[in-house]
Scaffold this active site. Structure first.
Site, PDB file in Angstrom:
ATOM      1  N   TYR A  98      31.977  36.850  43.282  1.00  0.00           N
ATOM      2  CA  TYR A  98      33.206  36.705  42.731  1.00  0.00           C
ATOM      3  C   TYR A  98      33.748  38.039  42.129  1.00  0.00           C
ATOM      4  O   TYR A  98      35.055  38.567  42.322  1.00  0.00           O
ATOM      5  CB  TYR A  98      33.006  35.726  41.342  1.00  0.00           C
ATOM      6  CG  TYR A  98      34.433  35.650  40.530  1.00  0.00           C
ATOM      7  CD1 TYR A  98      35.595  34.821  41.330  1.00  0.00           C
ATOM      8  CD2 TYR A  98      34.767  36.346  39.386  1.00  0.00           C
ATOM      9  CE1 TYR A  98      36.641  34.850  40.522  1.00  0.00           C
ATOM     10  CE2 TYR A  98      35.895  36.153  38.657  1.00  0.00           C
ATOM     11  CZ  TYR A  98      36.747  35.715  39.061  1.00  0.00           C
ATOM     12  OH  TYR A  98      37.979  35.524  38.372  1.00  0.00           O
TER      13      TYR A  98
ATOM     14  N   SER B 159      40.799  40.234  38.185  1.00  0.00           N
ATOM     15  CA  SER B 159      40.188  39.684  36.918  1.00  0.00           C
ATOM     16  C   SER B 159      39.160  40.775  36.542  1.00  0.00           C
ATOM     17  O   SER B 159      38.902  41.874  37.145  1.00  0.00           O
ATOM     18  CB  SER B 159      39.052  38.577  37.443  1.00  0.00           C
ATOM     19  OG  SER B 159      38.214  38.336  36.392  1.00  0.00           O
TER      20      SER B 159
ATOM     21  N   LYS C  78      36.998  40.614  43.397  1.00  0.00           N
ATOM     22  CA  LYS C  78      38.116  40.812  42.621  1.00  0.00           C
ATOM     23  C   LYS C  78      38.139  42.606  42.529  1.00  0.00           C
ATOM     24  O   LYS C  78      39.118  43.173  42.440  1.00  0.00           O
ATOM     25  CB  LYS C  78      38.077  40.490  41.074  1.00  0.00           C
ATOM     26  CG  LYS C  78      38.211  38.794  41.407  1.00  0.00           C
ATOM     27  CD  LYS C  78      39.431  38.683  41.561  1.00  0.00           C
ATOM     28  CE  LYS C  78      39.775  36.933  41.411  1.00  0.00           C
ATOM     29  NZ  LYS C  78      41.062  36.528  41.761  1.00  0.00           N
TER      30      LYS C  78
END
Length: 268
Positions: free
Chosen positions: A161, A148, A165
């Site tokens: 998060y 991402s 990534k």
């Protein structure tokens, strides 16, 4: 970008995790054809049955597997089982979780952080390594990790998060150095906002939004061309260059001032 030679090797077997998600379902539909075996992994049984039937109707032999990737040991056993039964020519590791800390929270939920780290980082790098180990014996193979653009930034409202990534991107770079000389192609996909249930939970603008179908087409092209990294849509490639030129204090100020919310469910 460096490419790996895969001429003469038809993709007979394809494993997709996150096959019940927006991008995963689109990839499954597009890879389904006569003579091809699809191993589709997902958490939602109803959606898994739906995509499995659709792919069967397109001529593929389909083996769905309902699985929770927060159980890394079970996932490792499952990929070894699928490899032994069907082989692994292409493995797309697309399953993932997202979470955003609400304004009234001082920190993220520790239990949620653990699960997110397992699903977004620990399990996919384990599965990628297991796939590569299998592919070494056959002399070729393709592996895809879905990252991402959040991995480019230290997001204070989504620390677990964004860091998961970022870790995935670092693993992809290191693994490519080790595996490409052995004819194993690893492609890191770095999407911006894709119109999927995950992104639909976000409150606020989603700039440069692309459809799941468009994302799947770009990913398949990158896999075919042997790209090491795919960042899309293109404005995020430009932003990646531009933000590196920002002074550290200004970059920190911008990140701390971002205000992003999240709905409990998509469409809610």
């Amino acid at each position: 970008m460096n490419k790996v030679s895969t001429s003469g090797h038809e993709l007979r077997s394809v494993l997709i995790t996150g096959a019940t998600g927006g991008i995963g379902m689109e990839l499954a539909k597009r890879y389904a054809k006569p003579g091809r075996t699809l191993m589709l992994w997902g958490r939602n049984k109803e959606r898994l049955d739906t995509i499995a039937k659709l792919c069967c109707a397109r001529g593929a032999e389909v083996f769905p597997r309902q699985i929770d990737l927060s159980n890394g040991e079970a996932a490792l056993s499952a990929i070894r089982e699928d490899q032994a039964r069907h082989g692994l020519d292409l493995v797309i590791l697309g399953a993932g979780l997202s979470d955003i800390k609400s304004p009234d929270q001082q920190t993220e939920d520790p239990a949620g952080v653990l699960k997110l780290a397992l699903v977004n980082y620990a399990t996919p790098v384990t599965l990628a390594t297991a796939a590569a180990q299998s592919m070494l014996h056959q002399g070729y193979g393709k592996i895809v990790l879905i990252g991402s653009v959040a991995g480019f930034y230290e997001l204070p409202f989504a620390a677990s998060y964004s860091s998961s990534k970022a870790g995935l991107a670092c693993f992809a770079q290191a693994a490519n150095l080790a595996w490409r000389p052995k004819n194993i192609q690893l492609t890191l996909v770095v999407p911006g906002f894709v119109d999927t249930p995950m992104s639909q939970r976000l409150e606020g603008p989603r700039p440069f939004l692309v459809s799941a179908g468009s994302a799947a087409r770009r990913i398949m092209k990158a896999i075919k061309n042997g790209q090491e990294e795919l960042i899309f849509p293109w404005p995020f490639r430009v932003l990646r260059v531009a933000e590196r030129l920002l002074p550290a204090f200004l970059r920190k100020h911008i990140l701390q001032s971002l205000d992003v919310g999240q709905k409990e469910h998509a469409g809610g």
